[in-house]
Design a protein around this motif. Structure first.
Motif, PDB file in Angstrom:
ATOM      1  N   VAL A 140       7.946 -11.616  17.951  1.00 30.33           N
ATOM      2  CA  VAL A 140       6.553 -11.180  18.144  1.00 30.33           C
ATOM      3  C   VAL A 140       6.434 -10.477  19.494  1.00 30.33           C
ATOM      4  CG1 VAL A 140       4.165 -11.979  18.351  1.00 30.33           C
ATOM      5  CG2 VAL A 140       5.731 -13.093  16.732  1.00 30.33           C
ATOM      6  N   VAL A 141       5.646  -9.402  19.554  1.00 29.57           N
ATOM      7  CA  VAL A 141       5.466  -8.670  20.807  1.00 29.57           C
ATOM      8  C   VAL A 141       3.984  -8.602  21.150  1.00 29.57           C
ATOM      9  CG1 VAL A 141       7.561  -7.294  20.581  1.00 29.57           C
ATOM     10  CG2 VAL A 141       5.415  -6.458  19.603  1.00 29.57           C
ATOM     11  N   ALA A 142       3.718  -8.532  22.463  1.00 25.66           N
ATOM     12  CA  ALA A 142       2.331  -8.457  22.940  1.00 25.66           C
ATOM     13  C   ALA A 142       2.287  -7.594  24.184  1.00 25.66           C
ATOM     14  CB  ALA A 142       1.779  -9.850  23.229  1.00 25.66           C
ATOM     15  N   ARG A 143       1.107  -7.064  24.455  1.00 28.73           N
ATOM     16  CA  ARG A 143       0.880  -6.292  25.683  1.00 28.73           C
ATOM     17  C   ARG A 143      -0.514  -6.640  26.219  1.00 28.73           C
ATOM     18  NH1 ARG A 143       1.879  -0.237  25.025  1.00 28.73           N
ATOM     19  NH2 ARG A 143       4.023  -0.987  25.240  1.00 28.73           N
ATOM     20  N   VAL A 144      -0.579  -6.901  27.509  1.00 28.77           N
ATOM     21  CA  VAL A 144      -1.853  -7.135  28.194  1.00 28.77           C
ATOM     22  C   VAL A 144      -1.964  -6.075  29.278  1.00 28.77           C
ATOM     23  CG1 VAL A 144      -3.261  -8.762  29.481  1.00 28.77           C
ATOM     24  CG2 VAL A 144      -1.671  -9.608  27.731  1.00 28.77           C
ATOM     25  N   GLU A 145      -3.057  -5.335  29.271  1.00 24.72           N
ATOM     26  CA  GLU A 145      -3.144  -4.138  30.115  1.00 24.72           C
ATOM     27  C   GLU A 145      -4.533  -4.005  30.728  1.00 24.72           C
ATOM     28  OE1 GLU A 145      -2.300   0.681  29.582  1.00 24.72           O
ATOM     29  OE2 GLU A 145      -2.415  -0.642  27.835  1.00 24.72           O
ATOM     30  N   PHE A 146      -4.568  -3.660  32.000  1.00 26.62           N
ATOM     31  CA  PHE A 146      -5.824  -3.281  32.653  1.00 26.62           C
ATOM     32  C   PHE A 146      -6.018  -1.784  32.461  1.00 26.62           C
ATOM     33  CE2 PHE A 146      -5.693  -7.305  34.911  1.00 26.62           C
ATOM     34  CZ  PHE A 146      -7.026  -7.571  35.169  1.00 26.62           C
ATOM     35  N   LEU A 147      -7.107  -1.387  31.810  1.00 30.76           N
ATOM     36  CA  LEU A 147      -7.431   0.028  31.666  1.00 30.76           C
ATOM     37  C   LEU A 147      -8.333   0.506  32.798  1.00 30.76           C
ATOM     38  CD1 LEU A 147      -8.079   0.226  27.833  1.00 30.76           C
ATOM     39  CD2 LEU A 147      -5.961   0.646  29.080  1.00 30.76           C
ATOM     40  N   ALA A 148      -9.021  -0.431  33.432  1.00 29.57           N
ATOM     41  CA  ALA A 148      -9.859  -0.190  34.603  1.00 29.57           C
ATOM     42  C   ALA A 148      -9.991  -1.528  35.314  1.00 29.57           C
ATOM     43  CB  ALA A 148     -11.221   0.374  34.201  1.00 29.57           C
ATOM     44  N   ASP A 149     -10.669  -1.531  36.458  1.00 31.21           N
ATOM     45  CA  ASP A 149     -10.837  -2.790  37.194  1.00 31.21           C
ATOM     46  C   ASP A 149     -11.477  -3.880  36.344  1.00 31.21           C
ATOM     47  OD1 ASP A 149      -9.762  -1.582  39.385  1.00 31.21           O
ATOM     48  OD2 ASP A 149     -11.642  -1.444  40.525  1.00 31.21           O
ATOM     49  N   ASP A 150     -12.325  -3.484  35.401  1.00 32.71           N
ATOM     50  CA  ASP A 150     -13.096  -4.446  34.629  1.00 32.71           C
ATOM     51  C   ASP A 150     -12.916  -4.307  33.122  1.00 32.71           C
ATOM     52  OD1 ASP A 150     -14.310  -2.003  34.469  1.00 32.71           O
ATOM     53  OD2 ASP A 150     -16.358  -2.747  34.738  1.00 32.71           O
TER      54      ASP A 150
END
Length: 253
Positions: A56-66
């Motif tokens: 299983v793969v996952a990604r957690v990403e900030f696209l902006a500060d909030d």
């Protein structure tokens, strides 16, 4: 006569509304999957890619500060199909600080913190003042390996209200309802008829006087169980595809 595919989708919606959609093929050997422990983490300037048990793969990403985007695919690779629902030019990427340990990965921007617990995979989003925005139920990502149905369960905090999700009747606070994203033109509809008309898979959560937004970006038939059973659990589900959602941390609408 209608084709099998629309009929199958409609039956899925009806089953969902009857509260049966998360019974993931009971009694079928090997039919269910669940997000397990994190085995490996790699980071870039704004994102963390995670490999879990069973490929299983996952990604957690900030696209902006909030703005935080969370994705998970049970089958080894994230979809490369671009979404048409997000205006990327309006998003300003931000540098993220990482702190990795055997128990958890912490990701911090100037306005938010994401804690990714590793045993099992669990995402908790907080604001910079440490107030909780949204948090997964431990082990709350499940799927059916035969039908492709997939769901994520989140904590529905006591007193939390939910607004949005398109053209629907009933109270403006949607808590306690199940709402399906499947456009339907129903003659003689009542106050609580569902599915109905426009599907907008976005809601505002309001808790302790602070607001946040959650957009569930899955083009299949999707479902929002807004703690219908009064168990303190909010569930987002889809008939196919992967978990892909955006959290806007607020705290104002």
């Amino acid at each position: 006569m209608s084709s099998p595919e629309p009929r199958r989708r409609l039956l899925w919606c009806l089953a969902a509304l009857a509260g049966m959609w998360l019974q993931l093929a009971p009694g079928v050997e090997g039919a269910t999957g669940q997000a397990g422990n994190v085995l490996q983490v790699s980071t870039s300037s704004t994102a963390a890619d995670l490999t879990l048990e069973q490929g299983v793969v996952a990604r957690v990403e900030f696209l902006a500060d909030d703005i935080v985007r969370v994705r998970l695919n049970p089958y080894g690779s994230l979809s490369r199909v671009p979404t048409g629902a997000v205006i990327s030019s309006a998003i300003a990427p931000t540098a993220v600080q990482f702190l990795d340990s055997p128990e958890a990965l912490l990701m911090q921007s100037p306005r938010a913190v994401v804690a990714v617990r590793k045993q099992p995979f669990q995402v908790i989003v907080l604001r910079s003042d440490q107030s909780v925005v949204t948090e997964d139920v431990p082990g709350g990502i499940v799927w059916n390996t035969e039908t492709g149905q997939i769901a994520i369960k989140k904590v529905a905090h006591a007193g939390e209200a939910y607004f949005g999700l398109g053209a629907r009747g009933g109270p403006i606070n949607r808590r306690g309802r199940v709402i399906a994203m499947h456009n339907a033109d129903s003659p003689g509809y009542g106050e609580f008829t569902d599915p109905l008309y426009i599907s907008i898979p976005f809601f505002y959560g309001l808790w302790n006087g602070q607001a946040y937004g959650l957009f569930f970006d899955n083009p299949a038939d999707t479902l929002f169980d807004l703690d219908q059973g009064n168990t303190g659990v909010l569930t987002l589900g889809a008939s196919a595809g992967e978990i892909d959602y955006y959290v806007l941390t607020g705290p104002t609408p």
